[in-house]
Each structure stands twice: as structure tokens, then as C-alpha cells.
Scaffold this active site. Structure first.
Site, PDB file in Angstrom:
ATOM      1  CE  LYS A 108      -4.487  -0.127   2.293  1.00  0.00           C
ATOM      2  NZ  LYS A 108      -4.953  -0.199   3.685  1.00  0.00           N
ATOM      3  CE  LYS A 148     -15.600 -11.947   6.213  1.00  0.00           C
ATOM      4  NZ  LYS A 148     -14.295 -11.732   6.672  1.00  0.00           N
ATOM      5  CE  LYS A 183     -12.642  -1.875  13.971  1.00  0.00           C
ATOM      6  NZ  LYS A 183     -11.479  -2.102  14.788  1.00  0.00           N
TER       7      LYS A 183
END
Ligand code: TRP
Length: 329
Positions: free
Chosen positions: A116, A200, A203
């Protein structure tokens, strides 16, 4: 008798996806007389993602109360907090010395952040502290400390168990057959639940339905389930998120009746109301227990303290073996 150990991080409020995917199967498991269960709250692992001490305190009580409310029996499960077992951190350091740095470089969670960073055009190590980098070693310490046979985890944790095995192997090559090699235990049919937006429930997607909130909040959350703009008289697909959730909480007969209503046309508002009814009915007795523990923190403290005492008895033996092997008598 096989020993099962798993750790749960206190990093957010438990949701119904956690319940069906992890909590419920783990509790059923611990009720079997063939298994010995060690379930702990991985509070030191949570430090990589929490910002304040208060967060850790709150999430820890919420998690402990959740497990107790969902039926964890402290007489059957050695239930403790990782930070109450200091042997973990002593073993952690020792294990650092048989862990190649390259092994940590290959850990998925670490690699994902490095990638990332590369995409974002910042330096490879941006935002990475040593807690995150060494995370798998601490996890190996948790596992190896109590001679675990099996580690029930989700698929995302499989590599961590493989790393724990590698570390145990390296230690044993150097010092003799001291540490037990653990195996991951991955349930093939774990329920993955859909969240409010149909993805899905997680959190990180911000689409969860909390397991324990007050009734009003539950109702409001259910009302946020994303639906299409079909008319109340239009038939609704049986594989809609609302029906998938409904089936988890309703009886066979209720399911049949509800599916009939869906097929013949029902307003989404009414469908959500029906979902709330069955969900709330299921959660209410557990919520009462949860609220009890949340307002009796010293009882939770006592349960975790007693659990840590049991865990430490086993931990001490492993650590004695390890210390002797490395030359620290
Ligand atoms: N890493 C695990 C998770 O994120 C939590 C964890 C910490 C754990 N220590 C463990 C799981 C030991 C199993 C065994 O879910």
C-alpha cells in the site's frame, strides 16, 4: 485430550458476524469433553490498532462480557487476558532469536502495508512499528506457551499458525525437542454473514450489526439494510440480505411463512420489522447477561484473574523447559 487455544483481539464492538463465525462455534467446541479450551483476550496484540488506554479498557470488558453472555463457561474454558500471563512476553523475546527476519518480511499483514505504501508513493516503512512487524512472533508465543495442539482461527490467520510452526521447528532444531508443533483448525463451513450493504459483514466495511446494543439502536441499524426500490407489492428475492439474516434467528415455520410473504410481495419496511422481531428475541436473554457483566466489572476481573492463574501454571512449565534448554537455569 487435545488442547485448543485461540486469541481474540479487543479492537471493536462484537457484531453478529463475529457471533456466528467465531464465538458460537468456539463455545460449542469448548462444551465437548474431548477438548481442552484456552481462549484468551489478545490485548497486547490490540496495541497495534488502538490509540488510547481507555479504548483498550472498554473493548476488553466488552469482549469479555460478550463471551460470557454468549455462554462461555469459565469452568470449562481457561479464559484469560494475554497481558495477565507475563510468561508470554518472556517467551516472545526468546523466540525472536530463532525467527529469521525474512520470515517476518513475508507475513501477509506486513506485506500488505508495504505494498500500500508503494502504491501511495511513500517510504516502504511508513506507519509500520515494530509491534506490527513482530506481531506473528508474539502470536507464536501465545500458542507455543501452553503446548497447544490446535488453534481454531479464520482462514486469514492460517499463515500465522504456519509461522508459529516454523518458529517452533527452528527452536527445536537448535535446542532439542522442547516446543510442541501446533496445527490450525479451520472450520470449513463457517458462516460469513452479509452486512448492511450486502458485502461481508466486517468492521472495516462499516456495515456491521452490533450483537449487543439497545433495542432502538438494533431497530435503527436493521432499517439501514440496503434494499432496492421495488414496490411493496413486488415479490422479493429469497436471497436478499434480510432473508439471509432472518433465517439465522427464526424457526423453520417462521422461515416458511416469511418466505411466502417475500414471494407474494411485502414492503421492505415490514420485512425489516419481521427481522427485528426474531433477532431481538434471540439476542434479548444474552443482552441481559451482557449488561449484567458490563455493570459488574469486578466479577469479570475475577473470572479473568482465575483463568490467568490456570494458564500461568501451564505456561510456567513450558517456560522452565525453554529456559533450561537455552541455558538460563
Ligand atoms: N491474530 C489473531 C486475530 O487477529 C488474534 C490472536 C492473537 C490469536 N494471538 C493468537 C489467534 C493466538 C490465535 C492464537 O484474530
Amino acid at each position: 485430550m487435545k488442547r485448543y487455544l485461540t486469541g481474540i483481539k479487543p479492537t471493536g464492538i462484537p457484531h453478529i458476524g463475529n457471533y456466528f463465525g467465531a464465538i458460537k462455534p468456539a463455545i460449542e467446541f469448548s462444551n465437548s469433553a474431548d477438548n481442552e479450551a484456552y481462549y484468551f483476550i489478545a490485548d497486547y496484540h490490540a496495541l497495534t490498532s488502538l490509540q488510547t488506554g481507555k479504548e483498550l479498557v472498554d473493548y476488553t470488558y466488552e469482549l469479555a462480557s460478550t463471551w460470557l453472555a454468549c455462554g462461555l463457561d469459565p469452568n470449562k474454558v481457561v479464559f484469560y487476558k494475554q497481558s495477565d500471563v507475563p510468561e508470554t512476553f518472556e517467551l516472545n523475546w526468546i523466540l525472536c532469536n530463532v525467527t529469521p527476519k525474512g520470515l517476518m518480511n513475508r507475513a501477509h499483514a506486513y506485506k500488505a502495508i508495504v505494498e500500500k505504501n508503494a502504491e501511495a508513493g511513500v517510504t516502504a516503512d511508513e506507519g509500520i512499528n515494530m509491534g506490527l512487524y513482530n506481531y506473528p512472533i508474539l502470536m507464536a508465543a501465545d500458542i507455543l506457551l501452553v503446548d497447544s495442539d490446535y488453534v481454531p482461527v479464520g482462514l486469514d490467520q492460517k499463515q500465522h499458525i504456519e509461522i508459529a510452526r516454523d518458529i517452533a521447528h527452528n527452536f527445536n532444531i537448535k535446542y532439542g525437542n522442547i516446543l510442541k508443533s501446533p496445527m490450525e483448525h479451520i472450520e470449513k463451513e463457517v458462516a460469513t454473514l452479509e452486512g448492511l450493504d450486502g458485502r461481508k459483514m466486517s468492521k472495516s466495511y462499516g456495515n456491521i450489526i452490533p450483537l449487543f446494543c439497545d433495542e432502538k439502536t438494533l431497530q435503527k441499524t436493521i432499517n439501514r439494510i440496503v434494499t432496492d426500490s421495488s414496490l411493496p407489492t413486488d415479490p422479493k428475492p429469497l436471497d436478499c440480505t434480510i432473508n439471509k439474516l432472518y433465517k439465522l434467528f427464526a424457526t423453520e415455520e417462521e422461515i416458511k411463512a416469511f418466505e411466502k410473504r417475500l414471494s407474494s410481495g411485502i414492503g421492505w419496511g415490514d420485512a425489516k420489522k419481521a427481522l427485528f422481531e426474531v433477532m431481538n428475541r434471540f439476542i434479548t436473554p444474552m443482552r441481559e447477561k451482557y449488561n449484567y457483566y458490563m455493570s459488574h466489572r469486578s466479577e469479570v476481573d475475577e473470572i479473568l484473574r482465575a483463568g490467568a492463574e490456570k494458564a500461568r501454571r501451564v505456561a510456567r512449565k513450558t517456560l522452565d523447559r525453554v529456559r533450561k534448554a537455552i541455558g538460563c537455569k
